[in-house]
Design a protein around this motif. Structure first.
Motif, PDB file in Angstrom:
ATOM      1  N   TYR A  80       0.807  -1.215   0.000  1.00  0.00           N
ATOM      2  CA  TYR A  80       0.000   0.000   0.000  1.00  0.00           C
ATOM      3  C   TYR A  80       0.845   1.272   0.000  1.00  0.00           C
ATOM      4  O   TYR A  80       0.478   2.269  -0.628  1.00  0.00           O
ATOM      5  CB  TYR A  80      -0.948  -0.010   1.199  1.00  0.00           C
ATOM      6  N   LYS A  81       1.938   1.253   0.708  1.00  0.00           N
ATOM      7  CA  LYS A  81       2.813   2.430   0.746  1.00  0.00           C
ATOM      8  C   LYS A  81       3.346   2.736  -0.650  1.00  0.00           C
ATOM      9  O   LYS A  81       3.358   3.892  -1.089  1.00  0.00           O
ATOM     10  CB  LYS A  81       3.978   2.177   1.722  1.00  0.00           C
ATOM     11  N   ASN A 125      -7.945   8.618   1.044  1.00  0.00           N
ATOM     12  CA  ASN A 125      -8.675   8.205   2.250  1.00  0.00           C
ATOM     13  C   ASN A 125      -8.667   6.692   2.436  1.00  0.00           C
ATOM     14  O   ASN A 125      -8.674   6.199   3.566  1.00  0.00           O
ATOM     15  CB  ASN A 125     -10.121   8.711   2.181  1.00  0.00           C
ATOM     16  N   LYS A 126      -8.647   5.955   1.325  1.00  0.00           N
ATOM     17  CA  LYS A 126      -8.689   4.502   1.416  1.00  0.00           C
ATOM     18  C   LYS A 126      -7.332   3.900   1.731  1.00  0.00           C
ATOM     19  O   LYS A 126      -7.227   2.956   2.529  1.00  0.00           O
ATOM     20  CB  LYS A 126      -9.236   3.912   0.107  1.00  0.00           C
ATOM     21  N   LEU A 173      -4.226   5.603   2.622  1.00  0.00           N
ATOM     22  CA  LEU A 173      -3.351   6.162   3.661  1.00  0.00           C
ATOM     23  C   LEU A 173      -3.412   5.332   4.946  1.00  0.00           C
ATOM     24  O   LEU A 173      -2.361   4.981   5.514  1.00  0.00           O
ATOM     25  CB  LEU A 173      -3.714   7.619   3.945  1.00  0.00           C
ATOM     26  N   PRO A 174      -4.602   4.974   5.462  1.00  0.00           N
ATOM     27  CA  PRO A 174      -4.642   4.132   6.671  1.00  0.00           C
ATOM     28  C   PRO A 174      -4.003   2.762   6.450  1.00  0.00           C
ATOM     29  O   PRO A 174      -3.314   2.245   7.347  1.00  0.00           O
ATOM     30  CB  PRO A 174      -6.145   3.987   6.946  1.00  0.00           C
ATOM     31  N   LEU A 175      -4.194   2.180   5.276  1.00  0.00           N
ATOM     32  CA  LEU A 175      -3.599   0.866   4.997  1.00  0.00           C
ATOM     33  C   LEU A 175      -2.086   0.960   4.912  1.00  0.00           C
ATOM     34  O   LEU A 175      -1.368   0.048   5.337  1.00  0.00           O
ATOM     35  CB  LEU A 175      -4.166   0.302   3.683  1.00  0.00           C
ATOM     36  N   LYS A 195      -0.220   3.153   6.566  1.00  0.00           N
ATOM     37  CA  LYS A 195       0.284   3.313   7.938  1.00  0.00           C
ATOM     38  C   LYS A 195       0.271   1.989   8.685  1.00  0.00           C
ATOM     39  O   LYS A 195       1.181   1.686   9.453  1.00  0.00           O
ATOM     40  CB  LYS A 195      -0.602   4.337   8.670  1.00  0.00           C
ATOM     41  N   GLN A 196      -0.763   1.200   8.441  1.00  0.00           N
ATOM     42  CA  GLN A 196      -0.851  -0.124   9.053  1.00  0.00           C
ATOM     43  C   GLN A 196       0.266  -1.027   8.550  1.00  0.00           C
ATOM     44  O   GLN A 196       0.852  -1.811   9.296  1.00  0.00           O
ATOM     45  CB  GLN A 196      -2.209  -0.739   8.743  1.00  0.00           C
TER      46      GLN A 196
END
Length: 447
Positions: free
Chosen positions: A306-307, A435-436, A438-440, A442-443
């Protein structure tokens, strides 16, 4: 696992995809440039090609979504290193594509006159439209087959063979256009607009044969149709269905544009046709980077990187804006030359030059919309694309067109509506993407 999204890697995918993507609009643009210089009824011939081109573009964009669907699934399985699990899918997808195209051909052919009357074509323009379509339509199944094969190649991270196929088809089309439209004294009679149609169909057939040969000889894909259907066929159909609805909204905008331009008069529809085909060519050139996003995003999503996916989105925006700005600059430099390449009719050129600048200013914004379109298709996120385009067409394009039409802006009204439409398509996708993922991302860092 590291994933290469370097400038070199992106361009290795984007540049061949750019060349391949230009093939279909270049076929129509070549028809325009050559037919626009015939001795009789040049303006009417250009108008007919534009009207038929709008209808064929609708069909190709609606039913050609197989490329995005199959590319998304193949690239994600490639990223997850599970390609063997979908070995039956390519053949099954191609059978569905060809069957659908034959049904559409059978349904549309007998009603060609009614279809183009719906586009406000009348008199000699209507006659030419029907004549051109009844030849050109036979290339439709070959075109959809090529598009689907291109999707398989994209999923395998290969844009070189589609580029090769596109180059061959384009060269053949140009040569045949010259020979069949103008004729060769004592050997080939001048066929005018019919010659342009025959040239396109022959070129599309050759592209289809070359596509099948390269797929079978240069990849591990085997086109052996078998049942039962692969487990991913339902997702394949789901992606196509959502993109189908999306493309209906897209083509509703194209229909309104063509219909309004036709109603304004033959000089307006001829000028709009030239502008539209140039806009389409620019869109497909920018689509080279969209294709790179499509190809890489599916693979990165399959690998759960994801990053890297976020980094890819940022890079592609920069490359696309630079590329779109370059296209606009080139267009302004050769502003006068471009118009005269397609026609010598003074009234058509006047309308073209009055509105072409809007098309050029759209190019950088188009790059953002098309790149994120490509990435969302690569990730299989077709619902977002469907909903955004439905809203953009219904609440932006149509109202803006009608408002400016009331002020008698004519072609300016059409192109201003398209500009607002492109903006409305691009901005929401940027916010949804960030929005979809960025959290993934960071996780992913914390794991």
């Amino acid at each position: 696992m590291t994933h290469d999204i370097s400038f070199k890697r992106i361009n290795k995918l984007a540049i061949p995809a750019l060349i391949a993507g230009v093939a279909e609009p270049l076929l129509s643009t070549t028809d325009l440039a050559i037919v626009g210089n015939i001795q009789s009824n040049a303006t009417e011939s250009i108008a007919a090609i534009g009207i038929v081109g709008a209808f064929l573009s609708m069909l190709i964009w609606v039913f050609g979504q197989t490329r995005s669907a199959i590319s998304s699934i193949v690239s994600q399985y490639l990223g997850a290193n599970k390609l063997n699990e979908i070995k039956e899918l390519p053949a099954q997808a191609l059978v569905l594509v060809v069957t659908t195209s034959l049904v559409i051909l059978a349904l549309s052919y007998p009603f060609a006159q009614q279809i183009f009357e719906f586009y406000n074509a009348k008199g000699i323009i209507l006659d030419f439209s029907v004549e051109y379509y009844k030849i050109r339509a036979f290339g439709f199944p070959f075109t959809l087959f090529v598009i689907a094969v291109f999707g398989i190649f994209r999923g395998l991270q290969n844009t070189y063979y589609p580029m090769l196929i596109a180059i061959v088809g384009t060269i053949i089309n140009i040569i045949l256009d010259i020979l069949l439209v103008y004729g060769v004294e004592n050997y080939i009679p001048a066929m005018n607009i019919r010659g342009a149609a025959y040239a396109s169909v022959i070129a599309q057939f050759i592209m289809a044969m070359l596509s099948m040969y390269l797929l079978l000889s240069k990849t591990s894909i085997r086109l052996r149709f078998s049942l039962p259907f692969n487990k991913e066929i339902s997702r394949f159909i789901s992606i196509i269905t959502n993109l189908f609805v999306r493309t209906i909204a897209l083509n509703l905008a194209l229909y309104f544009g063509t219909s309004y331009a036709t109603e304004y008069g033959k000089e307006y529809i001829a000028a709009y046709t030239i502008g539209f085909n140039l806009w389409l060519m620019g869109a497909f050139m920018i689509d080279g980077y969209s294709s790179a996003g499509n190809i890489l995003s599916g693979k990165l999503l399959g690998a759960k990187a994801y990053k890297t996916l976020l980094q890819l989105g940022r890079k592609l925006i920069i490359y696309g804006l630079l590329f779109g700005s370059t296209l606009a600059l080139i267009g302004f430099i050769f502003y006068s030359f471009i118009g005269k390449t397609f026609t010598k009719e003074a009234l058509v050129l006047e309308q073209f030059y009055n509105s072409f600048w809007i098309i050029l200013l759209m190019q950088p914004i188009c790059s953002v919309a098309f790149i994120y379109d490509g990435m969302f298709k690569g990730m299989g996120e077709a619902k977002y694309l469907r909903n955004i385009l439905l809203l953009a067409t219904t609440f932006v394009f149509i109202p803006v067109l009608m408002i400016f039409d009331q002020f008698d802006y004519k072609l300016h009204a059409i192109w201003i509506a398209f500009y607002c439409w492109i903006i409305a398509r691009s901005i929401p996708l940027i916010f949804i993407f960030r929005n979809k993922f960025l959290p993934l991302a960071k996780q992913e860092k914390t794991e």
